[in-house]
Design an enzyme around this catalytic site. Structure first.
Site, mmCIF file in Angstrom:
data_model
loop_
_atom_site.group_PDB
_atom_site.id
_atom_site.type_symbol
_atom_site.label_atom_id
_atom_site.label_comp_id
_atom_site.label_asym_id
_atom_site.label_seq_id
_atom_site.Cartn_x
_atom_site.Cartn_y
_atom_site.Cartn_z
ATOM 1 N N ASP A 1 98.924 44.755 45.322
ATOM 2 C CA ASP A 1 99.603 46.176 45.286
ATOM 3 C C ASP A 1 98.619 47.093 45.801
ATOM 4 O OD1 ASP A 1 101.341 44.996 44.131
ATOM 5 O OD2 ASP A 1 101.472 46.555 42.241
ATOM 6 N N SER B 1 104.245 48.392 33.343
ATOM 7 C CA SER B 1 104.916 47.039 33.476
ATOM 8 C C SER B 1 106.381 46.784 32.471
ATOM 9 C CB SER B 1 103.797 45.894 33.194
ATOM 10 O OG SER B 1 104.362 44.731 32.983
ATOM 11 N N GLU C 1 106.668 44.557 30.914
ATOM 12 C CA GLU C 1 106.025 43.821 29.613
ATOM 13 C C GLU C 1 105.969 44.699 28.440
ATOM 14 O OE1 GLU C 1 105.379 40.491 29.093
ATOM 15 O OE2 GLU C 1 106.473 40.003 30.762
ATOM 16 N N LEU D 1 84.070 49.672 35.793
ATOM 17 C CA LEU D 1 85.311 50.522 35.314
ATOM 18 C C LEU D 1 85.230 50.883 33.771
ATOM 19 C CD1 LEU D 1 88.097 48.973 37.207
ATOM 20 C CD2 LEU D 1 87.081 51.093 37.850
ATOM 21 N N TYR E 1 98.818 41.465 26.718
ATOM 22 C CA TYR E 1 98.881 42.170 28.184
ATOM 23 C C TYR E 1 99.930 43.405 27.925
ATOM 24 C CZ TYR E 1 100.519 43.159 33.036
ATOM 25 O OH TYR E 1 100.745 43.765 34.068
HETATM 26 O O1 G4F Z 1 104.911 35.099 37.785
HETATM 27 P P1 G4F Z 1 104.840 35.225 36.390
HETATM 28 O O2 G4F Z 1 103.394 34.309 35.699
HETATM 29 O O3 G4F Z 1 105.018 36.673 35.796
HETATM 30 P P2 G4F Z 1 105.239 37.441 34.688
HETATM 31 O O4 G4F Z 1 104.422 36.620 33.274
HETATM 32 O O5 G4F Z 1 106.571 37.798 34.587
HETATM 33 O O6 G4F Z 1 104.249 38.737 35.006
HETATM 34 C C1 G4F Z 1 104.363 39.398 35.923
HETATM 35 O O7 G4F Z 1 105.136 40.434 36.148
HETATM 36 C C2 G4F Z 1 104.915 41.528 35.121
HETATM 37 C C3 G4F Z 1 106.121 42.601 35.141
HETATM 38 O O8 G4F Z 1 105.751 43.182 36.316
HETATM 39 C C4 G4F Z 1 103.625 42.055 35.126
HETATM 40 F F1 G4F Z 1 103.549 42.938 34.180
HETATM 41 C C5 G4F Z 1 102.528 40.907 35.222
HETATM 42 O O9 G4F Z 1 101.297 41.524 35.546
HETATM 43 C C6 G4F Z 1 102.715 39.887 36.185
HETATM 44 O O10 G4F Z 1 102.791 40.446 37.456
HETATM 45 O O11 G4F Z 1 106.137 34.383 35.549
HETATM 46 C C7 G4F Z 1 107.538 34.682 35.723
HETATM 47 C C8 G4F Z 1 108.341 33.778 34.892
HETATM 48 C C9 G4F Z 1 107.939 33.476 33.434
HETATM 49 O O12 G4F Z 1 109.354 33.658 32.794
HETATM 50 C C10 G4F Z 1 107.362 32.265 33.424
HETATM 51 O O13 G4F Z 1 107.718 31.379 32.026
HETATM 52 O O14 G4F Z 1 108.320 32.616 35.534
HETATM 53 C C11 G4F Z 1 108.311 31.369 34.488
HETATM 54 N N1 G4F Z 1 107.619 30.256 34.759
HETATM 55 C C12 G4F Z 1 108.378 29.082 34.978
HETATM 56 N N2 G4F Z 1 107.294 28.117 35.512
HETATM 57 C C13 G4F Z 1 106.412 30.105 35.278
HETATM 58 C C14 G4F Z 1 106.215 28.599 35.741
HETATM 59 N N3 G4F Z 1 105.316 31.057 35.481
HETATM 60 C C15 G4F Z 1 104.179 30.527 36.089
HETATM 61 N N4 G4F Z 1 103.308 31.526 36.316
HETATM 62 N N5 G4F Z 1 104.090 29.260 36.375
HETATM 63 C C16 G4F Z 1 105.158 28.263 36.191
HETATM 64 O O15 G4F Z 1 105.010 27.011 36.578
#
Ligand code: G4F
Length: 327
Positions: free
Chosen positions: A14, A124, A126, A58, A148
């Site tokens: 960002d 977020s 979250e 920070l 978080y």
């Molecule tokens: O890409 P993710 O790791 O993002 P998450 O946890 O939603 O968080 C992001 O978005 C939030 C809201 O804006 C922010 F606050 C935070 O800082 C970050 O930017 O996971 C997204 C989804 C989850 O449901 C996770 O369980 O993808 C699912 N997923 C399934 N397989 C996976 C995987 N996530 C990851 N990272 N890796 C996998 O293999």
């Protein structure tokens, strides 16, 4: 006189798009970077020479106060955070200090400086966590379910208290998942687009995933920084929920990415149970009506366009050796 913007987390995804937007709009852009992370300015690529970097820890309130007093920013965008959600379980206190502590120290610095600096807090989805209503709006109760989300909520409340108590121009953008080719590969979109490109080029043969049924509201980061800026140009500071209002599953994402390089995802993707997260049945999806109406904002890039573009850029990067696969 030029406006000055201070950005924490400037070398993140960002930070890049926001710096680009502010530079185009004539701002002097200053990134606050911890001394040990000065080298990370290279992540800003073409913008590295156009932004200024101010070296500051920070966690150091006095140093932040000095930065604000010296630079007299028109706007501060507080984007810094350890943003990979599962990692927050490994260091809940460190997460709290960086997220909540930085917001508190910056707000205190603005208050003491008696400047009219406007403050944007990167909040977020979250913070909604274990939701009982979907979609979520600015009035949805907060029920974060990981360190978080709890830290982001604390920062959100701290910002609100400073706005009410000291009449500061401060607000939170409650942003849902926003992605781009600049997203680090531990996040699911980039992990998938890099793998689809890598498999297409014969550089890898399998992709291990977590929960394919998990759903998210995904948008393009470039669209979301526009709304951060618009929030600070209004007459009255107000918090906004920012997202597309559309849910897609991880399976949709995988299918879309592999289809874009003419591959059948089912031949390459396997579920690795160690990557599953607990409590994934909550549907985090935005109701961005207030941002649509008040800020005249709506996302310009669709999920399909975003994923297709990310795969294409990952193909180019892998072919040119700009990125290498670690798996
Ligand atoms: O890409 P993710 O790791 O993002 P998450 O946890 O939603 O968080 C992001 O978005 C939030 C809201 O804006 C922010 F606050 C935070 O800082 C970050 O930017 O996971 C997204 C989804 C989850 O449901 C996770 O369980 O993808 C699912 N997923 C399934 N397989 C996976 C995987 N996530 C990851 N990272 N890796 C996998 O293999």
């Amino acid at each position: 006189m030029n406006k000055t913007a201070l950005i924490t987390g400037i070398t993140g995804q960002d930070g890049y798009y926001l710096s680009q937007l502010l530079l185009e709009r004539g701002y002097r852009v200053v990134g606050l970077l911890p001394p040990e992370r000065q080298g990370s300015v290279v992540k800003l690529d073409d913008l590295a020479d156009q932004v200024e970097i101010y070296s500051v820890d920070l966690r150091d309130a006095q140093a932040l106060q000095a930065a604000v007093t010296q630079l007299q920013p028109t706007e501060i965008y507080n984007l810094a955070a350890p943003s990979f959600v599962p990692a927050s379980w490994n260091d809940p206190l460190g997460t709290l200090d960086l997220i909540t502590g930085t917001a508190t120290r910056l707000l205190t610095a603005i208050r003491h400086s008696q400047l009219a600096t406007r403050f944007y807090q990167a909040s977020s989805s979250e913070i909604f966590g274990a939701v009982q209503e979907s979609p979520q709006s600015e009035t949805t109760p907060f029920r974060p379910k990981n360190p978080y989300g709890a830290a982001k909520l604390h920062a959100h409340w701290t910002m609100t208290h400073h706005r009410e108590q000291y009449n500061l121009f401060a607000c939170s953008g409650i942003l849902y998942n926003h992605e781009s080719p600049r997203r680090p590969p531990q996040f699911v979109t980039r992990k998938v687009t890099l793998a689809a490109a890598g498999i297409k080029l014969g550089l890898m043969d399998k992709l291990s995933m977590g929960n394919l049924d998990a759903k998210r509201d995904w948008g393009f980061a470039g669209d979301y920084v526009e709304v951060m800026w618009r929030m600070l140009q209004t007459d009255t500071p107000q918090d906004y929920v920012i997202g597309t209002g559309i849910l897609h599953s991880v399976k949709d994402l995988v299918e879309m990415a592999f289809n874009s390089v003419n591959l059948d995802w089912q031949k390459y993707v396997e579920v690795n149970t160690t990557l599953l997260r607990r409590d994934e049945h909550f549907q985090l999806v935005a109701d961005p009506s207030n941002a649509n109406n008040d800020l005249h904002w709506s996302p310009q890039v669709t999920f399909e366009q975003l994923i297709e573009n990310m795969v294409q850029i990952d193909l180019q990067r892998l072919q040119s050796g700009q990125v290498a696969l670690t798996e």
